[in-house]
Design an enzyme around this catalytic site. Structure first.
Site, mmCIF file in Angstrom:
data_model
loop_
_atom_site.group_PDB
_atom_site.id
_atom_site.type_symbol
_atom_site.label_atom_id
_atom_site.label_comp_id
_atom_site.label_asym_id
_atom_site.label_seq_id
_atom_site.Cartn_x
_atom_site.Cartn_y
_atom_site.Cartn_z
ATOM 1 N N ASP A 1 -15.786 -23.635 -13.964
ATOM 2 C CA ASP A 1 -16.369 -24.963 -14.111
ATOM 3 C C ASP A 1 -16.931 -25.435 -12.775
ATOM 4 O O ASP A 1 -16.229 -25.446 -11.768
ATOM 5 C CB ASP A 1 -15.306 -25.943 -14.616
ATOM 6 N N ASP B 1 -23.047 -31.287 -15.730
ATOM 7 C CA ASP B 1 -21.663 -31.002 -16.094
ATOM 8 C C ASP B 1 -21.551 -29.795 -17.009
ATOM 9 O O ASP B 1 -21.940 -29.859 -18.177
ATOM 10 C CB ASP B 1 -21.071 -32.246 -16.780
#
Length: 443
Positions: free
Chosen positions: A324, A114
Site C-alpha cells: 500500500d 490512494d
C-alpha cells in the site's frame, strides 16, 4: 485469478479514454506530492519534524483500522481503538496527493491518491451535510460535461460494491462509502471529464470518468482535503477504468521521506513498464471478495544471516501482506516484530541508541557516522528485495532515526517507507509486481 474489472464499466469508460491515451504513445506520468511536504495543503510549517513523523505513524495505525473494517475482520482480534492516541483515524489518511481537475471548464482539486480505495469522489454543491473544506466545492452545474448516471446503466450495476442504489425518484444512481471510523460519503454517481497534470506539462483529459459527487459527507475528513482518487483493484478505481487503454499497467517511484525533492512519480501504460537490470518480480495476488487490495506473499525477512519466517495475515487467499502506497510504516505481527527488532538491535554496530521524542517508535538511534546497520532483505515469493537504510529506518529529526516497522496483530501492510527508491510496477494482466532499485529523485 485475474483482477476483476467488470466488462460493463470497461465498456462505459475505457473505450473513450483509450483514444486519448493512445495519442500519448500509450502512456503518461504524473507527479505525486507527499502530504507533509511544502506546497501540500496539509503541510504545517509550525509542526516539529518528530511530531510530523509520529503523526504519519499514527495514520498508519488508523489505516489498519479502516482496512480491517473494509475486510470485515473479526473485531475480537487485537486492533487499535479509535480512542487510542496511537491511532490517528481520518478517512482521508493517504500519504500522497495528486493534482486533478474535474469538469468543463476544468475545476482544480488536490486529491489524495490512494491504492487502498476504489471510487473517485469529491464534495459537490449543493452540500446537504458536508464537512468543512478549505478549498471551494465542485459545482456540477458549472460543468458542461457533467452527467448523472441512471440506475439502469451498466456503470451503476458495476458499483454495487460501493453501495450503489437509486435516488428516491428512481432516476439517478447513488453511491455510499463508509469508513472504519464512522465517516461516510454519499452522493450521486456521475460521468465527468477528469484531467490529470502530466509531467510533460500536457494535460491528460479522461472523458466520462465515473466519479462520486458527494452531497452528504461527514466524519473525520480533514478540511485540507478536497477529494480522493481511488487506485485500488476494484471496478470503480481510476486504474480499472483506464483498463486496457493502459494495458493494465501502472507504477510509481517514491522519493525518500526526508528527501529535498518533494515530488514522486506515478506512471501509466507504456510509461509504467519496469524493465532492465536489477528487476525482481513476485506474484500479485487477488482476492475476488476484496478486489480493492493488492496482496503479496512475503516468506521471510533476513537481518544479516538471521532469516525470520513470516506468517502475516490470513487474508487475500495465498497472499499474507497488503502492499500500500498510503501507509507509511510496514505493519507486521507482534511476534515477528519482536524477532525483527531484536535481530536489528543485536547486529547494529556503533551509533548510540536513543528514544523517540514522540514516544511512538520503539527502536531508535542517533544517526552519526559510527552507526552501521545490518543488511536487511525482504524475501517475497520469487523476489529477494534488498532494502537500504532508508527503507528500514525513518528519519524522525536531525538527531534521531527509528525502525520503520510497527507491531500490529490485525493486518500486515508493506508500507511506503519500505518502497522508497524502488520503481514499483503493477502488471495486472500478468498478475506480477516488480521492484527495481531506482534513485526516485531523478525520475
Amino acid at each position: 485469478m485475474s483482477f476483476p474489472i467488470t466488462l460493463a464499466l470497461a465498456t462505459f469508460c475505457c473505450i473513450i479514454m483509450s483514444a486519448f491515451v493512445d495519442a500519448q504513445s500509450g502512456g503518461f506520468s504524473i507527479n505525486l506530492v507527499h502530504r507533509d511536504s511544502e506546497g501540500s495543503p496539509f503541510y504545517n510549517p509550525k509542526e516539529m519534524p518528530a511530531r510530523r513523523v509520529g503523526n504519519a505513524g499514527r495514520r498508519s495505525i488508523g489505516r489498519v483500522h479502516r482496512f480491517s473494517h473494509m475486510l470485515h475482520l473479526n473485531s475480537s482480534r487485537s486492533i487499535s481503538d479509535p480512542s487510542d492516541p496511537d491511532a490517528q483515524l481520518t478517512a482521508n489518511n493517504g500519504e500522497y496527493l495528486v493534482n486533478i481537475s474535474l469538469g468543463t471548464p476544468p475545476f482544480p482539486i488536490v486529491a489524495i491518491a490512494d491504492t487502498g480505495s476504489d471510487i473517485i469522489w469529491t464534495q459537490c454543491k449543493p452540500c446537504t451535510d458536508c464537512y468543512k473544506q478549505d478549498a471551494p466545492l465542485f459545482d456540477p452545474k458549472s460543468s458542461s460535461s457533467y452527467r448523472t448516471v441512471s440506475c439502469s446503466s451498466n456503470a451503476c450495476n458495476s458499483l454495487q460494491s460501493e453501495g450503489s442504489s437509486c435516488s428516491s425518484d428512481g432516476s439517478v444512481c447513488e453511491y455510499q462509502v463508509s469508513y472504519g471510523d464512522q465517516s461516510h460519503t454519499q452522493g450521486d454517481v456521475a460521468a465527468e471529464t477528469l484531467t490529470l497534470e502530466s509531467k510533460t506539462g500536457n494535460p491528460v483529459a479522461l472523458p466520462k470518468t465515473v466519479i462520486g459527487c458527494g452531497h452528504d459527507n461527514a466524519g473525520t475528513f480533514s478540511p485540507k482535503g478536497s477529494g480522493i482518487v481511488g487506485l485500488g483493484g476494484g471496478p470503480a478505481s481510476l486504474v480499472s477504468q483506464l483498463g486496457s487503454s493502459i494495458g493494465g499497467k501502472f507504477s510509481y517511484c517514491m522519493v525518500p521521506y526526508a528527501a529535498a525533492k518533494p515530488t514522486s512519480t506515478m506512471n501509466f501504460g507504456t510509461n509504467a513498464v519496469v524493465s532492465g537490470n536489477g528487476v525482481l518480480s513476485t506474484p500479485l495476488i487477488s482476492d475476488p471478495s476484496q478486489p480493492t487490495f493488492y496482496f503479496l506473499q512475503l516468506e521471510a525477512v533476513s537481518v544479516g544471516s538471521k532469516k525470520i519466517a513470516f506468517q502475516g495475515s490470513s487474508i487475500g487467499g495465498s497472499g499474507n501482506i497488503i502492499i500500500d502506497s498510503g501507509t507509511t510504516l510496514t505493519l507486521v505481527p507482534t511476534d515477528f516484530f519482536s524477532q525483527l527488532s531484536d535481530a536489528v538491535e543485536t547486529q547494529v554496530t556503533g551509533g548510540t541508541k536513543t528514544s523517540d521524542p514522540e514516544g511512538f517508535f520503539s527502536l531508535c538511534y542517533v544517526p552519526d557516522s559510527s552507526l552501521k546497520l545490518p543488511p536487511v532483505t525482504a524475501h517475497f515469493k520469487g523476489a529477494d528485495v534488498v532494502l537500504t537504510s532508508d527503507n528500514i529506518f525513518i528519519q524522525v529529526n536531525d538527531k534521531v532515526v527509528c525502525l520503520a516497522f510497527y507491531a500490529n496483530d490485525q493486518l500486515s501492510i508493506y508500507g511506503n517507507v519500505a518502497q522508497q527508491n524502488f520503481l514499483i510496477g503493477y502488471d495486472l494482466p500478468k498478475q506480477t509486481l516488480s521492484f527495481k532499485p531506482t534513485d526516485c529523485t531523478n525520475t
